[in-house]
Every structure is written in C-alpha cells, then in structure tokens.
Write a protein that holds these residues in place. Structure first.
Motif, PDB file in Angstrom:
ATOM      1  N   MET A 174       0.834  -1.202   0.000  1.00 47.74           N
ATOM      2  CA  MET A 174       0.000   0.000   0.000  1.00 47.74           C
ATOM      3  C   MET A 174       0.871   1.256   0.000  1.00 47.74           C
ATOM      4  SD  MET A 174      -3.181  -1.069   0.048  1.00 47.74           S
ATOM      5  CE  MET A 174      -4.242   0.213   0.708  1.00 47.74           C
ATOM      6  N   ALA A 175       0.328   2.292  -0.614  1.00 46.82           N
ATOM      7  CA  ALA A 175       0.950   3.612  -0.595  1.00 46.82           C
ATOM      8  C   ALA A 175       0.032   4.555   0.181  1.00 46.82           C
ATOM      9  CB  ALA A 175       1.156   4.116  -2.019  1.00 46.82           C
ATOM     10  N   ASN A 176       0.480   5.781   0.382  1.00 46.37           N
ATOM     11  CA  ASN A 176      -0.347   6.807   1.014  1.00 46.37           C
ATOM     12  C   ASN A 176      -0.527   7.961   0.056  1.00 46.37           C
ATOM     13  OD1 ASN A 176      -0.745   5.641   3.683  1.00 46.37           O
ATOM     14  ND2 ASN A 176       1.450   5.977   3.966  1.00 46.37           N
ATOM     15  N   ALA A 177      -1.709   8.588   0.095  1.00 43.59           N
ATOM     16  CA  ALA A 177      -2.015   9.672  -0.832  1.00 43.59           C
ATOM     17  C   ALA A 177      -3.032  10.611  -0.215  1.00 43.59           C
ATOM     18  CB  ALA A 177      -2.552   9.119  -2.152  1.00 43.59           C
ATOM     19  N   ILE A 178      -3.029  11.836  -0.684  1.00 43.52           N
ATOM     20  CA  ILE A 178      -4.080  12.804  -0.362  1.00 43.52           C
ATOM     21  C   ILE A 178      -5.156  12.680  -1.422  1.00 43.52           C
ATOM     22  CG2 ILE A 178      -4.657  15.241  -0.178  1.00 43.52           C
ATOM     23  CD1 ILE A 178      -3.042  14.310   2.182  1.00 43.52           C
ATOM     24  N   ARG A 179      -6.407  12.492  -0.976  1.00 39.97           N
ATOM     25  CA  ARG A 179      -7.539  12.388  -1.887  1.00 39.97           C
ATOM     26  C   ARG A 179      -8.668  13.285  -1.398  1.00 39.97           C
ATOM     27  NH1 ARG A 179      -7.793   8.494  -5.478  1.00 39.97           N
ATOM     28  NH2 ARG A 179     -10.013   8.066  -5.221  1.00 39.97           N
ATOM     29  N   PHE A 180      -9.571  13.617  -2.322  1.00 36.45           N
ATOM     30  CA  PHE A 180     -10.757  14.369  -1.908  1.00 36.45           C
ATOM     31  C   PHE A 180     -11.995  13.742  -2.534  1.00 36.45           C
ATOM     32  CE2 PHE A 180      -9.384  16.184  -5.816  1.00 36.45           C
ATOM     33  CZ  PHE A 180     -10.342  17.023  -6.373  1.00 36.45           C
ATOM     34  N   HIS A 181     -13.051  13.647  -1.717  1.00 33.39           N
ATOM     35  CA  HIS A 181     -14.295  12.988  -2.109  1.00 33.39           C
ATOM     36  C   HIS A 181     -15.386  13.990  -2.413  1.00 33.39           C
ATOM     37  CE1 HIS A 181     -13.042   8.831  -0.785  1.00 33.39           C
ATOM     38  NE2 HIS A 181     -12.101   9.582  -0.239  1.00 33.39           N
ATOM     39  N   GLU A 182     -15.154  15.244  -2.109  1.00 31.45           N
ATOM     40  CA  GLU A 182     -16.083  16.336  -2.400  1.00 31.45           C
ATOM     41  C   GLU A 182     -15.277  17.608  -2.545  1.00 31.45           C
ATOM     42  OE1 GLU A 182     -18.679  16.973   0.918  1.00 31.45           O
ATOM     43  OE2 GLU A 182     -17.079  16.665   2.382  1.00 31.45           O
ATOM     44  N   THR A 183     -15.837  18.591  -3.226  1.00 28.56           N
ATOM     45  CA  THR A 183     -15.144  19.867  -3.372  1.00 28.56           C
ATOM     46  C   THR A 183     -15.408  20.742  -2.157  1.00 28.56           C
ATOM     47  OG1 THR A 183     -17.018  20.769  -4.615  1.00 28.56           O
ATOM     48  CG2 THR A 183     -15.232  19.788  -5.883  1.00 28.56           C
ATOM     49  N   GLY A 184     -14.508  21.703  -1.932  1.00 25.46           N
ATOM     50  CA  GLY A 184     -14.689  22.590  -0.788  1.00 25.46           C
ATOM     51  C   GLY A 184     -13.378  23.157  -0.302  1.00 25.46           C
ATOM     52  N   GLY A 185     -13.317  23.466   0.993  1.00 22.07           N
ATOM     53  CA  GLY A 185     -12.131  24.043   1.605  1.00 22.07           C
ATOM     54  C   GLY A 185     -11.050  23.016   1.848  1.00 22.07           C
ATOM     55  N   LEU A 203      -9.555  17.561   2.095  1.00 21.56           N
ATOM     56  CA  LEU A 203      -8.398  16.733   1.750  1.00 21.56           C
ATOM     57  C   LEU A 203      -8.198  15.662   2.815  1.00 21.56           C
ATOM     58  CD1 LEU A 203      -5.892  19.487   0.564  1.00 21.56           C
ATOM     59  CD2 LEU A 203      -7.439  18.106  -0.829  1.00 21.56           C
ATOM     60  N   ARG A 204      -8.082  14.406   2.377  1.00 20.62           N
ATOM     61  CA  ARG A 204      -7.927  13.280   3.291  1.00 20.62           C
ATOM     62  C   ARG A 204      -6.628  12.528   2.988  1.00 20.62           C
ATOM     63  NH1 ARG A 204     -13.833  10.252   2.962  1.00 20.62           N
ATOM     64  NH2 ARG A 204     -15.173  12.111   3.106  1.00 20.62           N
ATOM     65  N   TYR A 205      -5.953  12.134   4.054  1.00 18.46           N
ATOM     66  CA  TYR A 205      -4.737  11.321   3.926  1.00 18.46           C
ATOM     67  C   TYR A 205      -5.154   9.858   4.034  1.00 18.46           C
ATOM     68  CZ  TYR A 205       0.152   9.919   4.767  1.00 18.46           C
ATOM     69  OH  TYR A 205       1.405   9.363   4.678  1.00 18.46           O
ATOM     70  N   GLU A 206      -5.008   9.101   2.941  1.00 20.29           N
ATOM     71  CA  GLU A 206      -5.558   7.756   2.868  1.00 20.29           C
ATOM     72  C   GLU A 206      -4.517   6.751   2.375  1.00 20.29           C
ATOM     73  OE1 GLU A 206     -10.126   9.083   1.616  1.00 20.29           O
ATOM     74  OE2 GLU A 206      -8.817   8.120   0.148  1.00 20.29           O
ATOM     75  N   ALA A 207      -4.716   5.508   2.749  1.00 17.79           N
ATOM     76  CA  ALA A 207      -3.945   4.407   2.171  1.00 17.79           C
ATOM     77  C   ALA A 207      -4.569   4.035   0.831  1.00 17.79           C
ATOM     78  CB  ALA A 207      -3.948   3.209   3.096  1.00 17.79           C
ATOM     79  N   VAL A 208      -3.737   3.839  -0.184  1.00 16.35           N
ATOM     80  CA  VAL A 208      -4.226   3.483  -1.517  1.00 16.35           C
ATOM     81  C   VAL A 208      -3.441   2.290  -2.034  1.00 16.35           C
ATOM     82  CG1 VAL A 208      -4.956   5.838  -2.072  1.00 16.35           C
ATOM     83  CG2 VAL A 208      -2.633   5.119  -2.608  1.00 16.35           C
ATOM     84  N   PRO A 209      -4.049   1.448  -2.858  1.00 15.85           N
ATOM     85  CA  PRO A 209      -3.332   0.277  -3.380  1.00 15.85           C
ATOM     86  C   PRO A 209      -2.208   0.702  -4.329  1.00 15.85           C
ATOM     87  CG  PRO A 209      -5.717   0.063  -3.667  1.00 15.85           C
ATOM     88  CD  PRO A 209      -5.455   1.478  -3.273  1.00 15.85           C
ATOM     89  N   THR A 210      -1.136  -0.069  -4.312  1.00 17.54           N
ATOM     90  CA  THR A 210      -0.095   0.131  -5.316  1.00 17.54           C
ATOM     91  C   THR A 210      -0.452  -0.714  -6.544  1.00 17.54           C
ATOM     92  OG1 THR A 210       1.205  -1.689  -4.420  1.00 17.54           O
ATOM     93  CG2 THR A 210       1.665   0.513  -3.569  1.00 17.54           C
ATOM     94  N   ARG A 211       0.110  -0.356  -7.679  1.00 20.67           N
ATOM     95  CA  ARG A 211      -0.121  -1.167  -8.879  1.00 20.67           C
ATOM     96  C   ARG A 211       1.108  -1.139  -9.774  1.00 20.67           C
ATOM     97  NH1 ARG A 211      -1.401   1.290 -13.750  1.00 20.67           N
ATOM     98  NH2 ARG A 211      -1.960   3.505 -13.723  1.00 20.67           N
TER      99      ARG A 211
END
Length: 326
Positions: free
Chosen positions: A1-12, A16-24
């Motif tokens: 797994m890697a880590n990434a900043i993602r956003f699920h909705e627009t706004g302030g 921004l969320r710090y999440e674990a994401v799959p590597t590929r």
C-alpha cells in the motif's frame, strides 16, 4: 500500500484526506515513481474547490519528483533508478502521494546538480517562467517589466531570469518581508500594492512612459493597474488568477489606452511538444545547476498536512516555492 491525499467532495482545505491506496504495476507506456518531494501549486486549489472539475473521488496534485522504481518494458527512454520530475495539466491527478503511476511521456529527466526537492519545487513554476521569459515576448536588454507577486514561486524565478536578460524589474509585494525576499532575487524597484498606487508608481519609475510588458498572475485585483501601467503598444500577460478571473475585455479601451495587447498563455500549450518541453526544461535546469537561478523553497510540509499547506497558500502568506514531503 501507498499513502495519498484524496478528496471525495469539493470545498475548503478540510476536504483533503490522507488515505492508504493500493499500489499497482505500470501498464503500457507507464512508469511508477517513488516520490521524494511533491510540488504545491495554486492550480491544486482550483481542483479542490471545483473550479477545475474532475470526477470524484480523486487524487490531488500534478507535480512531483522522485525515482522510477517500476516501468513498462516497452518504455524506451527511461529505466528503473532514473531521477525524474513531471508536471502536467488535467488528469490523472495524484501527485500528492508516496508513489504514483503515470504515462512516461510526462517525465523530465533531472540532471546532475539539481536535487529532487528543488525539481519538485520548480518544474511547473520554472517551466512557466521559461515560457514567460523565452516564448511570450522578444525582450531587449534595458527593458523594464512589471512583475506582480514578485516574491512568489514563479515571481522569484522570473526576477532572476530577467536579470540574466538585462531587464529592470518592478515587483509588487504585500509585505516588507516579501519585499526583502524579492530584492534579494533581482527585483530593482518594489511597489507595496496594498498601500501604493501601482500604476502611478510604475509611471514615476519609468519617467511617465510605462512598461512594455506586465506579467500578472493575480488576475481580478490587479487587472486595471496592469493595464494602466503599460506603455503604448504594451503587452499584458495574464498567466494566473489567484484573486479571481479578469473582467471581460473592452477592446476599445485597449485602443484608447495605447493600442495594447493582452494574452492568456497556458503552460500546457508550451510543453505539449516534447522537443519544446525538453528545450525549456534544459535551459531552466541548466541555469539552476550552474547557480545562475536559485529556487528558494520557502515552506516544507509533511504530505499528511496538505490541508494546512492549502490554507497557508490561500492566505497569501507564503514566499517562494512550497513542497510536500511524503
């Protein structure tokens, strides 16, 4: 797994969320990069707020530097272990991450003499400055230009490049601290735009003539002052809108004020051709490696604190370039 900043909705910044994401593994034409540093750009805010719409949820960021750790076998120009940087516009977003898979066509080799943190801090800003200095206008030694946001990431690179071309630079800043930074990087005349009439100061400095070129990354708040600072047949280069978009252009006013020109360049149109991008990047990194242009990294944030970095960027308090450290 890697880590990434993602956003699920627009706004302030709080979206921004710090999440674990799959590597590929890389697909056809792709590479995977282990990031050492990630660039923080005002364009990132436009994606976060929805001004630049993208499908959600999504990653964040379009600029980073690191080392290739996996590669599609059919990619010919790069190899595992190569030091590279990249910047692009549009999808795929995702540079705010510990590692990222993207098409190899976006990559720029990082030469010896340029560290990866510097590359991440200057690829987008530096290529923007290269376009402004080498593609937009045929500057002549002795010309005077007006540079807004002179203590910002692009501004400090442009100011140094302008001195290499023999130009005089009038720079606008918001604070005395930013004035010191701007002067230290080649700005000859400072205008404190919050307390001074920018156009009046430009006319005073130029003996009433105005300047042949204004480089404006601020937009709505500075548009009229930029127009009023131009000499006859002068050029306004609107390359950013940090204060909002410029108002509709009245063509007759351009005639009345001296047969003025306005352009709104997009970096994507100047680096779309691989040969031109290589030429601009080569000149940029050549200046940096030789010590002719310094890339001040004013702020470094942990990747997990991207929301704080966005809030600071929107506040207008930052100087120089900013990076995120995975």
């Amino acid at each position: 797994m890697a880590n990434a900043i993602r956003f699920h909705e627009t706004g302030g910044p709080e979206v921004l969320r710090y999440e674990a994401v799959p590597t590929r593994e890389p697909d056809a034409g792709e590479v995977r990069i282990r990031h050492e540093a990630v660039g923080l750009n005002f364009a990132d805010i436009y994606y976060r707020t929805g001004l630049y719409p993208v499908p959600l949820p999504n990653g964040m960021g379009v600029e980073a530097a690191g080392t290739i750790d996996a590669i599609d076998p059919d990619v010919e120009d790069f190899a595992v272990g190569d030091r590279v940087t990249y910047t692009y516009t549009g999808s795929p977003l995702g540079a705010y991450s510990t590692e990222f898979v993207l098409p190899a066509r976006h990559l720029i080799p990082v030469p010896d003499g340029v560290d990866l943190a510097t590359a991440a801090a200057c690829t987008m800003r530096g290529l923007t400055a290269a376009c402004l200095m080498r593609r937009i206008h045929p500057y002549r030694p002795g010309d005077t230009i007006l540079l807004h946001a002179a203590a910002g990431g692009v501004g400090l690179i442009v100011a140094q490049w302008a001195k290499l071309l023999g130009l005089t630079v009038i720079g606008t800043v918001s604070t005395p601290e930013k004035a010191e930074v701007a002067r230290a990087h080649g700005v000859d005349h400072i205008v404190h735009y919050r307390s001074e009439d920018t156009a009046a100061r430009v006319r005073e400095i130029t003996g009433g003539a105005g300047v042949p070129v204004v480089l404006d990354s601020i937009g709505a708040a500075t548009f009229q002052a930029s127009i009023d600072s131009l000499a006859r047949r002068g050029l306004l280069v609107c390359f950013g809108t940090s204060s909002g978009p410029i108002p509709p252009i009245d063509a007759m006013q351009l005639a009345i004020k001296g047969s003025l020109f306005i352009t709104r360049p997009a970096l994507a149109d100047y680096i779309a051709d691989p040969a031109e991008r290589a030429d601009l990047a080569g000149e940029l990194f050549g200046h940096i490696a030789a010590g002719r242009i310094e890339i001040p990294i004013g702020q470094r944030y942990p990747l997990a604190e991207a929301a704080r970095a966005h809030a600071d960027l929107e506040s207008g308090a930052l100087t120089g370039s900013s990076i995120l450290i995975p």
